[in-house]
Design a protein around this motif. Sequence first.
Motif, PDB file in Angstrom:
ATOM      1  N   VAL A 194       0.861  -1.179   0.000  1.00 50.75           N
ATOM      2  CA  VAL A 194       0.000   0.000   0.000  1.00 50.75           C
ATOM      3  C   VAL A 194       0.898   1.230   0.000  1.00 50.75           C
ATOM      4  CG1 VAL A 194      -1.814   1.267   1.198  1.00 50.75           C
ATOM      5  CG2 VAL A 194      -1.763  -1.237   1.326  1.00 50.75           C
ATOM      6  N   ALA A 195       0.756   2.082  -1.004  1.00 50.99           N
ATOM      7  CA  ALA A 195       1.507   3.335  -1.072  1.00 50.99           C
ATOM      8  C   ALA A 195       0.652   4.464  -0.526  1.00 50.99           C
ATOM      9  CB  ALA A 195       1.924   3.635  -2.506  1.00 50.99           C
ATOM     10  N   LEU A 196       1.250   5.281   0.329  1.00 44.47           N
ATOM     11  CA  LEU A 196       0.598   6.470   0.866  1.00 44.47           C
ATOM     12  C   LEU A 196       1.467   7.654   0.459  1.00 44.47           C
ATOM     13  CD1 LEU A 196       0.526   4.042   3.320  1.00 44.47           C
ATOM     14  CD2 LEU A 196      -1.294   5.600   4.037  1.00 44.47           C
ATOM     15  N   LEU A 197       1.044   8.337  -0.596  1.00 47.53           N
ATOM     16  CA  LEU A 197       1.856   9.374  -1.236  1.00 47.53           C
ATOM     17  C   LEU A 197       1.333  10.759  -0.871  1.00 47.53           C
ATOM     18  CD1 LEU A 197       3.977  10.382  -3.296  1.00 47.53           C
ATOM     19  CD2 LEU A 197       2.282   9.936  -5.101  1.00 47.53           C
ATOM     20  N   GLY A 198       2.086  11.470  -0.036  1.00 46.70           N
ATOM     21  CA  GLY A 198       1.785  12.858   0.271  1.00 46.70           C
ATOM     22  C   GLY A 198       2.894  13.755  -0.240  1.00 46.70           C
ATOM     23  N   LEU A 221      -0.191  14.294   5.034  1.00 51.37           N
ATOM     24  CA  LEU A 221       1.006  13.461   5.062  1.00 51.37           C
ATOM     25  C   LEU A 221       1.292  12.963   6.476  1.00 51.37           C
ATOM     26  CD1 LEU A 221       3.598  12.226   3.909  1.00 51.37           C
ATOM     27  CD2 LEU A 221       4.680  14.488   4.146  1.00 51.37           C
ATOM     28  N   CYS A 222       1.209  13.845   7.454  1.00 51.33           N
ATOM     29  CA  CYS A 222       1.483  13.437   8.831  1.00 51.33           C
ATOM     30  C   CYS A 222       0.410  12.491   9.359  1.00 51.33           C
ATOM     31  CB  CYS A 222       1.628  14.660   9.732  1.00 51.33           C
ATOM     32  SG  CYS A 222       3.136  15.611   9.403  1.00 51.33           S
ATOM     33  N   ALA A 223      -0.832  12.656   8.889  1.00 52.65           N
ATOM     34  CA  ALA A 223      -1.875  11.694   9.242  1.00 52.65           C
ATOM     35  C   ALA A 223      -1.512  10.307   8.717  1.00 52.65           C
ATOM     36  CB  ALA A 223      -3.223  12.141   8.695  1.00 52.65           C
ATOM     37  N   VAL A 240       5.335   8.061   1.506  1.00 53.21           N
ATOM     38  CA  VAL A 240       6.251   8.914   0.745  1.00 53.21           C
ATOM     39  C   VAL A 240       5.876  10.366   0.956  1.00 53.21           C
ATOM     40  CG1 VAL A 240       7.183   9.461  -1.539  1.00 53.21           C
ATOM     41  CG2 VAL A 240       6.460   7.109  -1.007  1.00 53.21           C
ATOM     42  N   GLY A 241       6.813  11.146   1.475  1.00 51.87           N
ATOM     43  CA  GLY A 241       6.677  12.597   1.502  1.00 51.87           C
ATOM     44  C   GLY A 241       7.391  13.132   0.273  1.00 51.87           C
ATOM     45  N   ALA A 242       6.642  13.488  -0.751  1.00 52.14           N
ATOM     46  CA  ALA A 242       7.221  13.809  -2.054  1.00 52.14           C
ATOM     47  C   ALA A 242       7.668  15.261  -2.135  1.00 52.14           C
ATOM     48  CB  ALA A 242       6.224  13.516  -3.164  1.00 52.14           C
ATOM     49  N   THR A 243       8.616  15.499  -3.001  1.00 51.26           N
ATOM     50  CA  THR A 243       9.123  16.842  -3.276  1.00 51.26           C
ATOM     51  C   THR A 243       8.419  17.447  -4.487  1.00 51.26           C
ATOM     52  OG1 THR A 243      10.875  15.869  -4.638  1.00 51.26           O
ATOM     53  CG2 THR A 243      11.411  16.342  -2.331  1.00 51.26           C
ATOM     54  N   LEU A 276      -3.090   5.630  -1.608  1.00 50.21           N
ATOM     55  CA  LEU A 276      -3.732   6.794  -1.012  1.00 50.21           C
ATOM     56  C   LEU A 276      -2.866   8.013  -1.299  1.00 50.21           C
ATOM     57  CD1 LEU A 276      -4.906   5.351   2.410  1.00 50.21           C
ATOM     58  CD2 LEU A 276      -6.387   6.506   0.763  1.00 50.21           C
ATOM     59  N   ILE A 277      -3.483   9.064  -1.791  1.00 45.34           N
ATOM     60  CA  ILE A 277      -2.819  10.331  -2.074  1.00 45.34           C
ATOM     61  C   ILE A 277      -3.157  11.299  -0.946  1.00 45.34           C
ATOM     62  CG2 ILE A 277      -2.585  12.251  -3.692  1.00 45.34           C
ATOM     63  CD1 ILE A 277      -1.624   9.638  -4.904  1.00 45.34           C
ATOM     64  N   GLY A 278      -2.159  11.933  -0.365  1.00 42.43           N
ATOM     65  CA  GLY A 278      -2.383  12.824   0.774  1.00 42.43           C
ATOM     66  C   GLY A 278      -2.752  14.228   0.345  1.00 42.43           C
ATOM     67  N   GLU A 279      -4.049  14.488   0.271  1.00 40.63           N
ATOM     68  CA  GLU A 279      -4.570  15.818  -0.037  1.00 40.63           C
ATOM     69  C   GLU A 279      -5.807  16.061   0.827  1.00 40.63           C
ATOM     70  OE1 GLU A 279      -3.438  18.208  -1.876  1.00 40.63           O
ATOM     71  OE2 GLU A 279      -1.860  17.196  -3.023  1.00 40.63           O
TER      72      GLU A 279
END
Length: 367
Positions: free
Chosen positions: A63-67, A98-100, A121-124, A147-150
């Motif tokens: 599971v990827a969590l991308l923020g 992202l922190c969630a 992933v905390g993306a740049t 999951l995309i962090g928005e």
Amino acid sequence: MTDAARQDARALVTEAVRIPSLSGQEGEVAAFLVEWMNARGFTARVDEAGNAVGERGQGPFTVALLGHMDTVPGDLPVHVDERGVLHGRGSVDAKGPLCAFLAAVAALPAGALAAARFVVVGATEEEAPSSRGARHIRTALRPDAVLIGEPSAWEGLTLGYKGRLVARVRVRKDNFHTAGEGTSAADDLTEGWFRVRTWAAGAGSGGGVFDGVQATIQDLGARSDGVTQEAWATFGFRLPPAWSPEAAEAAVRGALADLAGLDLEFVGHETAVRHPKDNALTRAMRVAIRAHGGTPVFKVKTGTSDMNVVAGHWPVPTLAYGPGDSALDHTPEERLDLAEYDRAVAVLTDALTRLALGSAFPRSAAP
């Protein structure tokens, strides 16, 4: 979530917001997040694109969590007020989401970690046209759910985002006396805008704002040195799934084809995306939201996110989720209610556990 875990999660987001991280300047916050993750059972590092990447779990599914860590400019005083609301740039877009993600994965039970692998992933550079972090990670990872962090508010589940295209338009011509016949560079540019706006107004499918083409002028100017004159503008387009950026570019070029002295440059090509609403991921999230007293609400958004960047590479169940009011993005009033943040962490912990233990992924994990 225990009181100690809740306070730890709140301290995480507060400190992350305190650390400035404009696009391209995420190094300090990335180092902070990696240190936080390594202290809480993750295997974490900063990757080649500057992303903060942390992994937990040994299961066969990923599971990827991308923020994203970066923010737009704006030096807003960071503080938590008497109501428990965190003020500061990035609190909503998108360090809160992202922190969630981080706090939820840190809280997962052993059973979930044995059933799945969770990669946060905390993306740049999400706020920049480069989307450097997402473009790197989309080739380095093959997840089974995303999951995309928005910000969606804690009861909201975002299925899709519109696409984007930007046209930089410039008209140059010889100067002339305004008492004579003829048109100025600004006249010709304005005529071009009217044509483009007419195309946009007729390009939608009639299904509402998400299914229409939105056109705006983002920049506009004109000047003359007495010999030549010049006018320029930036036209921004928000595109529905029915219009690819390439098709929209061709339509705009056609609308402006017979305007003399006009130069066109197109950038910011992002394809619209809309994911299905019934799959293992959406079911787990819906059940978790209801279990915590909420009513799930599906959404689509007229902006763009890293969902647009990764969708073509990760054809798996995908949602955007996170606490916060997206209407506060990029504004001087950006703020996050920490009680809502707590609820989002609880929902994510519950949903990820259900997803892992349900083992209802769409394909077997990558080797």
